[in-house]
Design a protein around this motif. Sequence first.
Motif, PDB file in Angstrom:
ATOM      1  N   ALA A 245       3.633 -34.118  37.659  1.00  0.00           N
ATOM      2  CA  ALA A 245       4.257 -33.052  36.892  1.00  0.00           C
ATOM      3  C   ALA A 245       5.597 -33.538  36.342  1.00  0.00           C
ATOM      4  CB  ALA A 245       4.462 -31.813  37.763  1.00  0.00           C
ATOM      5  N   SER A 246       6.036 -32.928  35.230  1.00  0.00           N
ATOM      6  CA  SER A 246       7.353 -33.233  34.680  1.00  0.00           C
ATOM      7  C   SER A 246       8.397 -32.424  35.444  1.00  0.00           C
ATOM      8  CB  SER A 246       7.404 -32.899  33.190  1.00  0.00           C
ATOM      9  OG  SER A 246       7.124 -31.533  32.972  1.00  0.00           O
ATOM     10  N   ARG A 247       9.515 -33.064  35.731  1.00  0.00           N
ATOM     11  CA  ARG A 247      10.544 -32.452  36.561  1.00  0.00           C
ATOM     12  C   ARG A 247      11.773 -32.095  35.730  1.00  0.00           C
ATOM     13  NH1 ARG A 247      14.361 -35.312  41.187  1.00  0.00           N
ATOM     14  NH2 ARG A 247      14.738 -33.450  42.462  1.00  0.00           N
ATOM     15  N   THR A 248      12.370 -30.954  36.030  1.00  0.00           N
ATOM     16  CA  THR A 248      13.601 -30.508  35.385  1.00  0.00           C
ATOM     17  C   THR A 248      14.461 -29.811  36.428  1.00  0.00           C
ATOM     18  OG1 THR A 248      12.426 -30.131  33.297  1.00  0.00           O
ATOM     19  CG2 THR A 248      14.598 -29.126  33.521  1.00  0.00           C
ATOM     20  N   ILE A 249      15.758 -30.013  36.353  1.00  0.00           N
ATOM     21  CA  ILE A 249      16.698 -29.236  37.155  1.00  0.00           C
ATOM     22  C   ILE A 249      17.324 -28.184  36.261  1.00  0.00           C
ATOM     23  CG2 ILE A 249      18.735 -29.278  38.642  1.00  0.00           C
ATOM     24  CD1 ILE A 249      16.327 -30.854  39.718  1.00  0.00           C
ATOM     25  N   ALA A 250      17.308 -26.933  36.681  1.00  0.00           N
ATOM     26  CA  ALA A 250      17.946 -25.842  35.945  1.00  0.00           C
ATOM     27  C   ALA A 250      19.153 -25.367  36.733  1.00  0.00           C
ATOM     28  CB  ALA A 250      16.966 -24.689  35.732  1.00  0.00           C
ATOM     29  N   PHE A 311      18.699 -40.171  37.203  1.00  0.00           N
ATOM     30  CA  PHE A 311      19.069 -40.368  35.817  1.00  0.00           C
ATOM     31  C   PHE A 311      17.865 -40.331  34.881  1.00  0.00           C
ATOM     32  CE2 PHE A 311      22.497 -42.910  38.075  1.00  0.00           C
ATOM     33  CZ  PHE A 311      23.397 -41.844  38.072  1.00  0.00           C
ATOM     34  N   HIS A 312      16.713 -39.912  35.385  1.00  0.00           N
ATOM     35  CA  HIS A 312      15.514 -39.838  34.562  1.00  0.00           C
ATOM     36  C   HIS A 312      14.975 -38.415  34.501  1.00  0.00           C
ATOM     37  CE1 HIS A 312      15.446 -44.198  34.500  1.00  0.00           C
ATOM     38  NE2 HIS A 312      15.634 -44.173  35.806  1.00  0.00           N
ATOM     39  N   CYS A 313      15.763 -37.457  34.908  1.00  0.00           N
ATOM     40  CA  CYS A 313      15.324 -36.064  34.979  1.00  0.00           C
ATOM     41  C   CYS A 313      16.287 -35.202  34.175  1.00  0.00           C
ATOM     42  CB  CYS A 313      15.292 -35.623  36.445  1.00  0.00           C
ATOM     43  SG  CYS A 313      15.003 -33.871  36.681  1.00  0.00           S
ATOM     44  N   PRO A 314      15.806 -34.445  33.186  1.00  0.00           N
ATOM     45  CA  PRO A 314      16.719 -33.593  32.424  1.00  0.00           C
ATOM     46  C   PRO A 314      17.312 -32.491  33.293  1.00  0.00           C
ATOM     47  CG  PRO A 314      14.437 -33.121  31.839  1.00  0.00           C
ATOM     48  CD  PRO A 314      14.405 -34.331  32.728  1.00  0.00           C
ATOM     49  N   VAL A 315      18.548 -32.140  32.990  1.00  0.00           N
ATOM     50  CA  VAL A 315      19.248 -31.073  33.681  1.00  0.00           C
ATOM     51  C   VAL A 315      19.624 -30.022  32.638  1.00  0.00           C
ATOM     52  CG1 VAL A 315      21.224 -30.442  35.118  1.00  0.00           C
ATOM     53  CG2 VAL A 315      20.157 -32.705  35.377  1.00  0.00           C
ATOM     54  N   MET A 333      23.910 -38.451  33.387  1.00  0.00           N
ATOM     55  CA  MET A 333      22.778 -37.530  33.512  1.00  0.00           C
ATOM     56  C   MET A 333      22.374 -36.981  32.151  1.00  0.00           C
ATOM     57  SD  MET A 333      23.654 -35.448  36.993  1.00  0.00           S
ATOM     58  CE  MET A 333      24.508 -36.274  38.353  1.00  0.00           C
ATOM     59  N   GLY A 334      21.100 -36.744  31.994  1.00  0.00           N
ATOM     60  CA  GLY A 334      20.577 -36.204  30.740  1.00  0.00           C
ATOM     61  C   GLY A 334      20.670 -34.698  30.715  1.00  0.00           C
ATOM     62  N   VAL A 335      21.782 -34.179  30.216  1.00  0.00           N
ATOM     63  CA  VAL A 335      22.045 -32.740  30.235  1.00  0.00           C
ATOM     64  C   VAL A 335      21.572 -32.107  28.930  1.00  0.00           C
ATOM     65  CG1 VAL A 335      23.808 -30.947  30.457  1.00  0.00           C
ATOM     66  CG2 VAL A 335      24.034 -33.093  31.731  1.00  0.00           C
ATOM     67  N   ILE A 336      20.907 -30.959  29.051  1.00  0.00           N
ATOM     68  CA  ILE A 336      20.467 -30.169  27.904  1.00  0.00           C
ATOM     69  C   ILE A 336      21.145 -28.803  27.985  1.00  0.00           C
ATOM     70  CG2 ILE A 336      18.508 -29.117  26.728  1.00  0.00           C
ATOM     71  CD1 ILE A 336      16.723 -31.219  28.039  1.00  0.00           C
ATOM     72  N   ASP A 337      21.808 -28.406  26.890  1.00  0.00           N
ATOM     73  CA  ASP A 337      22.397 -27.071  26.845  1.00  0.00           C
ATOM     74  C   ASP A 337      21.284 -26.022  26.883  1.00  0.00           C
ATOM     75  OD1 ASP A 337      24.845 -28.227  26.653  1.00  0.00           O
ATOM     76  OD2 ASP A 337      25.176 -27.769  24.542  1.00  0.00           O
ATOM     77  N   GLY A 338      21.363 -25.111  27.822  1.00  0.00           N
ATOM     78  CA  GLY A 338      20.332 -24.101  27.976  1.00  0.00           C
ATOM     79  C   GLY A 338      20.374 -23.039  26.895  1.00  0.00           C
TER      80      GLY A 338
END
Length: 418
Positions: A245-250, A311-315, A333-338
């Motif tokens: 599965a693809s992993r993401t931290i929220a 460092f391979h998981c979007p946050v 870290m690969g941060v994405i604005d929610g």
Amino acid sequence: MFSPKQLQVLKWPYTGHRALICDGAVRSGKTSVMSLSFLLWAMGDFNGCAFAICGKSVGSAERNIIAPLLSVRYLQEHFTLTYNRGDHLLTVRRGTKENRFYLFGGKDESSYTLIQGITLAGVLLDEVALMPRSFVEQALARCSVAGAKLWFNCNPDVPTHWFRQEWILKAGEKDATHLHFMMDDNPSLSDETRAMYRSLYAGVFKRRYIDGEWTAGDGLIYDMFCPEVHCYDDSARPKGLPYIASRTIACDYGTANPTVFLDIYDDGETVWVDNEYRWDSRNADTTGLRQKTDGEYADDMERFLGPDVQFHCPVVVDPSAASFIEELRRRGMGVIDGNNEVLDGIRRVSQLLNRQVLMVHRERCSGLIGELQSYVWDTKAAQQLGVERPVKQQDHGPDALRYYVNTILPKWRYGEEG
């Protein structure tokens, strides 16, 4: 083939009334037939004039109105339609007649400035209940050409919404025709499609989008959440979950308020919320009333991610947490604005829960489970302000979950198009 209700929309321009209001259920055929009627009326009654097509955003107006119009065979055969995406301008010609249809987005209170200064022969407001009143009233004020007409459509909202109070309930005073649509008014929908849409929604969203009611949320927001159905333990955890599965931290970030991280996996069918981190500086029993710095939270994030994949998981982080986002990015870290659209996120999470494709770990996510069972609508705000929103208490886990669903999942995963 048109339904009787859709035929009323096509004939409406010749009734003499100044405004048309179409509200009701999703997929009821109101937007498509209104767009067609609007264009045919404009080309029949005017030449060399400007019109406005308004959506919550220009993109939504392109998707809901322009793209369907450009694909109508009758229009292709009898008119020349040219859409300039850069100028947000649809030009329509037939013989010696030519009219211009400008697109506008009514997203926030500042949007009314976009439409100032233009003189219009008519305006179509798609999803009008989602637009600020200042934008709508500015658009209406621009319709000063003789014979101009006003066209509105929307799905229901709270009963005290200003548009319902000022236009739907006062349709007679406003020289307006009000038509209420249900899915059965759309003859292009199959029984299977209707059943599919009815299965997508629950609670207040079912009453609005399927039953077509102007109703306020009351009580629990996620009243469809059931621990016996939506929770799992290690014995039911899919084998090899981190790898299949693809992993993401929220993350929902707080200083005085709690900070929550959710460890989420998506296997393409089901979303698994597998772990959570929680720090509440107001809870003396667990934190001693101590607030953490951005650096300390970033340290905790690294530990939460683990040494092999951090460092391979979007946050996905609440975009208002600017300093924390910067700290995470400095660490690589690969941060994405929610995406922080509240009602859209609540609706989408509800759809996932209703379809039973959102699962929460029973032991490791006890905080989130407790909040999902106590997350309630702010009925006072709905009654007094006409605003739909949750109570800002015990909402940090649900907020993090909402950021994930709004930002990471494609629309088809929760039943929406596009």
